[in-house]
Structure formats: structure tokens, C-alpha cells
Design a protein around this motif. Structure first.
Motif, PDB file in Angstrom:
ATOM      1  N   LYS A   1      42.441 -20.138  16.130  1.00  0.00           N
ATOM      2  CA  LYS A   1      43.404 -19.747  15.077  1.00  0.00           C
ATOM      3  C   LYS A   1      43.904 -20.969  14.321  1.00  0.00           C
ATOM      4  O   LYS A   1      44.787 -20.840  13.471  1.00  0.00           O
ATOM      5  CB  LYS A   1      44.616 -19.046  15.714  1.00  0.00           C
ATOM      6  CG  LYS A   1      44.309 -17.778  16.489  1.00  0.00           C
ATOM      7  CD  LYS A   1      44.172 -16.586  15.583  1.00  0.00           C
ATOM      8  CE  LYS A   1      43.658 -15.345  16.277  1.00  0.00           C
ATOM      9  NZ  LYS A   1      44.532 -14.847  17.305  1.00  0.00           N
TER      10      LYS A   1
ATOM     11  N   ASP B   1      50.749 -17.289  27.243  1.00  0.00           N
ATOM     12  CA  ASP B   1      50.921 -17.366  25.790  1.00  0.00           C
ATOM     13  C   ASP B   1      51.812 -16.182  25.378  1.00  0.00           C
ATOM     14  O   ASP B   1      53.000 -16.197  25.658  1.00  0.00           O
ATOM     15  CB  ASP B   1      49.539 -17.373  25.120  1.00  0.00           C
ATOM     16  CG  ASP B   1      49.597 -17.688  23.636  1.00  0.00           C
ATOM     17  OD1 ASP B   1      50.502 -18.422  23.211  1.00  0.00           O
ATOM     18  OD2 ASP B   1      48.744 -17.190  22.880  1.00  0.00           O
ATOM     19  N   ASN B   2      51.212 -15.141  24.811  1.00  0.00           N
ATOM     20  CA  ASN B   2      52.020 -14.037  24.286  1.00  0.00           C
ATOM     21  C   ASN B   2      52.478 -13.052  25.353  1.00  0.00           C
ATOM     22  O   ASN B   2      51.772 -12.808  26.332  1.00  0.00           O
ATOM     23  CB  ASN B   2      51.194 -13.245  23.269  1.00  0.00           C
ATOM     24  CG  ASN B   2      50.835 -14.097  22.082  1.00  0.00           C
ATOM     25  OD1 ASN B   2      51.708 -14.640  21.427  1.00  0.00           O
ATOM     26  ND2 ASN B   2      49.544 -14.225  21.812  1.00  0.00           N
TER      27      ASN B   2
ATOM     28  N   PHE C   1      57.118 -19.478  19.463  1.00  0.00           N
ATOM     29  CA  PHE C   1      56.276 -18.913  18.405  1.00  0.00           C
ATOM     30  C   PHE C   1      56.459 -17.390  18.380  1.00  0.00           C
ATOM     31  O   PHE C   1      55.514 -16.637  18.274  1.00  0.00           O
ATOM     32  CB  PHE C   1      54.807 -19.280  18.627  1.00  0.00           C
ATOM     33  CG  PHE C   1      54.419 -20.596  18.022  1.00  0.00           C
ATOM     34  CD1 PHE C   1      54.899 -21.783  18.537  1.00  0.00           C
ATOM     35  CD2 PHE C   1      53.561 -20.662  16.939  1.00  0.00           C
ATOM     36  CE1 PHE C   1      54.548 -23.001  17.985  1.00  0.00           C
ATOM     37  CE2 PHE C   1      53.198 -21.884  16.378  1.00  0.00           C
ATOM     38  CZ  PHE C   1      53.690 -23.049  16.898  1.00  0.00           C
TER      39      PHE C   1
ATOM     40  N   ARG D   1      46.010 -26.285  21.142  1.00  0.00           N
ATOM     41  CA  ARG D   1      46.474 -27.302  20.183  1.00  0.00           C
ATOM     42  C   ARG D   1      47.253 -28.406  20.900  1.00  0.00           C
ATOM     43  O   ARG D   1      47.158 -29.583  20.551  1.00  0.00           O
ATOM     44  CB  ARG D   1      47.338 -26.626  19.107  1.00  0.00           C
ATOM     45  CG  ARG D   1      46.502 -25.714  18.230  1.00  0.00           C
ATOM     46  CD  ARG D   1      47.342 -24.824  17.343  1.00  0.00           C
ATOM     47  NE  ARG D   1      48.111 -25.574  16.378  1.00  0.00           N
ATOM     48  CZ  ARG D   1      48.948 -25.009  15.506  1.00  0.00           C
ATOM     49  NH1 ARG D   1      49.104 -23.698  15.483  1.00  0.00           N
ATOM     50  NH2 ARG D   1      49.603 -25.758  14.660  1.00  0.00           N
TER      51      ARG D   1
ATOM     52  N   ASP E   1      45.761 -20.073  21.661  1.00  0.00           N
ATOM     53  CA  ASP E   1      45.548 -21.113  20.651  1.00  0.00           C
ATOM     54  C   ASP E   1      46.590 -22.227  20.722  1.00  0.00           C
ATOM     55  O   ASP E   1      46.267 -23.413  20.634  1.00  0.00           O
ATOM     56  CB  ASP E   1      45.600 -20.444  19.277  1.00  0.00           C
ATOM     57  CG  ASP E   1      45.169 -21.367  18.162  1.00  0.00           C
ATOM     58  OD1 ASP E   1      43.975 -21.711  18.124  1.00  0.00           O
ATOM     59  OD2 ASP E   1      46.019 -21.761  17.347  1.00  0.00           O
ATOM     60  N   LEU E   2      47.842 -21.844  20.900  1.00  0.00           N
ATOM     61  CA  LEU E   2      48.900 -22.862  20.900  1.00  0.00           C
ATOM     62  C   LEU E   2      48.685 -23.878  22.027  1.00  0.00           C
ATOM     63  O   LEU E   2      48.792 -25.094  21.808  1.00  0.00           O
ATOM     64  CB  LEU E   2      50.272 -22.187  21.034  1.00  0.00           C
ATOM     65  CG  LEU E   2      51.452 -23.152  21.092  1.00  0.00           C
ATOM     66  CD1 LEU E   2      51.538 -23.973  19.816  1.00  0.00           C
ATOM     67  CD2 LEU E   2      52.745 -22.404  21.323  1.00  0.00           C
TER      68      LEU E   2
HETATM   69  O1  LIG Z   1      45.676 -15.188  19.367  1.00  0.00           O
HETATM   70  P1  LIG Z   1      47.066 -15.012  18.807  1.00  0.00           P
HETATM   71  O2  LIG Z   1      47.936 -14.291  19.755  1.00  0.00           O
HETATM   72  O3  LIG Z   1      47.082 -14.462  17.427  1.00  0.00           O
HETATM   73  O4  LIG Z   1      47.642 -16.481  18.663  1.00  0.00           O
HETATM   74  C1  LIG Z   1      47.792 -17.281  19.778  1.00  0.00           C
HETATM   75  C2  LIG Z   1      48.851 -18.305  19.500  1.00  0.00           C
HETATM   76  O5  LIG Z   1      49.002 -19.150  20.601  1.00  0.00           O
HETATM   77  O6  LIG Z   1      48.443 -19.080  18.396  1.00  0.00           O
HETATM   78  C3  LIG Z   1      49.521 -19.345  17.537  1.00  0.00           C
HETATM   79  C4  LIG Z   1      49.667 -20.851  17.397  1.00  0.00           C
HETATM   80  O7  LIG Z   1      48.531 -21.441  16.857  1.00  0.00           O
HETATM   81  C5  LIG Z   1      50.751 -18.705  18.140  1.00  0.00           C
HETATM   82  O8  LIG Z   1      51.517 -18.097  17.171  1.00  0.00           O
HETATM   83  C6  LIG Z   1      50.189 -17.680  19.091  1.00  0.00           C
HETATM   84  O9  LIG Z   1      51.035 -17.429  20.168  1.00  0.00           O
END
Ligand SMILES: O=P(O)(O)OC[C@@]1(O)O[C@H](CO)[C@@H](O)[C@@H]1O
Length: 225
Positions: free
Chosen positions: A186, A35-36, A70, A153, A149-150
Motif C-alpha cells: 500500500k 495491524d487492523n 492509523f 514501512r 503495510d504500516l
Molecule cells: O491493508 P490495509 O488494511 O488497507 O492497510 C494496512 C495499513 O497498515 O497500511 C496503512 C499504512 O500504510 C495503514 O493505514 C493500515 O493500517
């Protein structure tokens, strides 16, 4: 607070693969869909190091994005930069880790991949059709971690499922290998809860789905015990 904790199933999957592994190359192939970038990526690398050091895995495949979709998504550039930063850290053990990780990359024990599918607007249930090469790659895994989270989803199609629908069901056939979602909530999608659990949370904490205070460790396997 962890709302669903399938870590016991993940652990037992990894332990079984270690038992079944050959004496030369024990352990499983683990894939981590990142993810990040930033500190989260460093912790992902530490997890990968732990899996190798404990012989729970013999190879780790990281999957990043071709573009920072993102904004903070990990790309190859971030991955390589992070490796270099850890190597040049002004801390003996951290820098030693960085060089060890570089060695894993050179040996092919750690492999970094990216694929345009991760930044296309498809749900993961479409992967076998829209990106069969990527699906085939993931089928070689013994366990896939989906971070964040992404990815949750995209696994669930970002739909308003009933809270109690099973995680297996919402994957809608996306089962390249056993998989585990590690996610902090999120966005307003959540499945696999106990009856009444979601409603109770909504009544006591209206922002529970987006506040980031709640998390899940959700596991699904195509192999039934
Ligand atoms: O836990 P975080 O890092 O705040 O959010 C996680 C994440 O996947 O969720 C968002 C998409 O729903 C993205 O902007 C981000 O990368």
C-alpha cells in the motif's frame, strides 16, 4: 498476487521448533504484531488458534497499539471487545471459539501487550536503543509475525530502497528473533524482489505499489542455516 513467498521458511522454522520442544509443552512462542482491528483481527486470532491446536506454538503474544494511530489500529479495547463479540456470536462453533480464546487468555497461553513505541515515529531498527524493554520481550520469541503495510514501512524505514536489496539488509540490525512480514503493498517501498521484477511491474501496472493487488510473505532470521 504474492511477489515474494517465504512461507516454506516460516513453516520449516515452526516444524523445527515443534521437533525440539519438550513433550509437556511442545512448540514455539509466536508473537503477532497486530495491524487492523475488525475482521483482520478475527483472522489473526484464528491463525493463533491454529498454531496452538496444531502444536506448532505453545504460547502466542499479541502486540497492539496504545492509541488507534492509523485509525483502524488494534488497541486493547478492540481486542477485548472482539473477544466478547465472538463469545456472544449467534453461532455455536464461533461462540465456542470465543470462550476457548478467553480461556487461553486466563491461562496465559495467549498474552496481549501494548507499548508506546509502536506509535512513536521510530523505525524498528531503533527499538533496541529507544525501547530496550520491548526489544528484550521480542527476543524471547521464536517467531514474530509483523502484520500489514504500516509494520513493513517501519521495518524498512519507509525508504526508497532498490527493489532487489535483501530484506535482511534493510532491517539494519533489527533482528530480535526470526521474523516474517505479512503485507499487502500500500506504500512505495518494496525490497527482496528478483532483478527486473519491480521494473516489469512498474511498466505493466503503474499503481502496483499502492493498489493492494500485490502481497509479500518475507522472512528473516538471525540464525543462519
Ligand atoms: O491493508 P490495509 O488494511 O488497507 O492497510 C494496512 C495499513 O497498515 O497500511 C496503512 C499504512 O500504510 C495503514 O493505514 C493500515 O493500517
Amino acid at each position: 498476487m504474492i511477489l515474494v513467498d517465504d512461507s516454506r521458511l516460516v513453516w520449516s522454522m515452526l516444524m523445527n521448533s515443534r521437533a525440539a520442544g519438550s513433550p509437556v509443552k511442545p512448540g514455539a512462542r509466536v508473537d503477532i504484531v497486530l495491524d487492523n482491528a475488525g475482521f483482520e483481527l478475527v483472522t489473526d486470532l484464528v491463525l493463533a488458534d491454529f498454531l496452538l491446536a496444531s502444536k506448532l506454538a505453545s504460547e502466542i503474544h499479541f502486540h497492539g497499539k496504545c492509541i488507534p494511530w492509523f485509525v483502524s489500529d488494534t488497541t486493547r479495547k478492540d481486542f477485548e471487545w472482539t473477544m466478547r463479540q465472538v463469545q456472544s456470536a449467534n453461532h455455536k462453533w464461533m461462540s465456542k471459539c470465543g470462550f476457548q480464546w478467553q480461556g487461553y487468555m486466563k491461562q496465559g497461553t495467549w498474552v496481549y501487550h501494548d507499548h508506546p513505541f509502536w506509535t512513536l515515529p521510530h523505525e524498528f531498527c531503533d527499538m533496541s536503543k529507544d525501547a530496550p524493554d520491548l526489544y528484550a520481550k521480542l527476543q524471547k520469541s521464536d517467531l514474530i509475525f509483523f502484520k500489514g503495510d504500516l509494520n513493513y514501512r517501519k521495518l524498512t524505514g519507509d525508504r526508497r530502497w532498490d527493489y532487489t536489496v535483501s530484506f535482511d539488509k534493510v532491517l539494519r540490525g533489527f533482528q530480535p528473533a526470526p521474523l516474517c512480514s505479512l503485507r499487502t503493498l500500500k506504500a512505495d517501498v518494496q525490497v527482496g524482489l528478483r532483478p527486473g521484477q519491480g521494473e516489469k511491474l512498474a511498466a505493466t501496472d503503474p499503481d502496483w505499489m499502492t493498489s493492494g493487488k500485490y502481497a509479500v510473505i518475507q522472512f528473516s532470521s538471525p540464525y543462519k542455516e
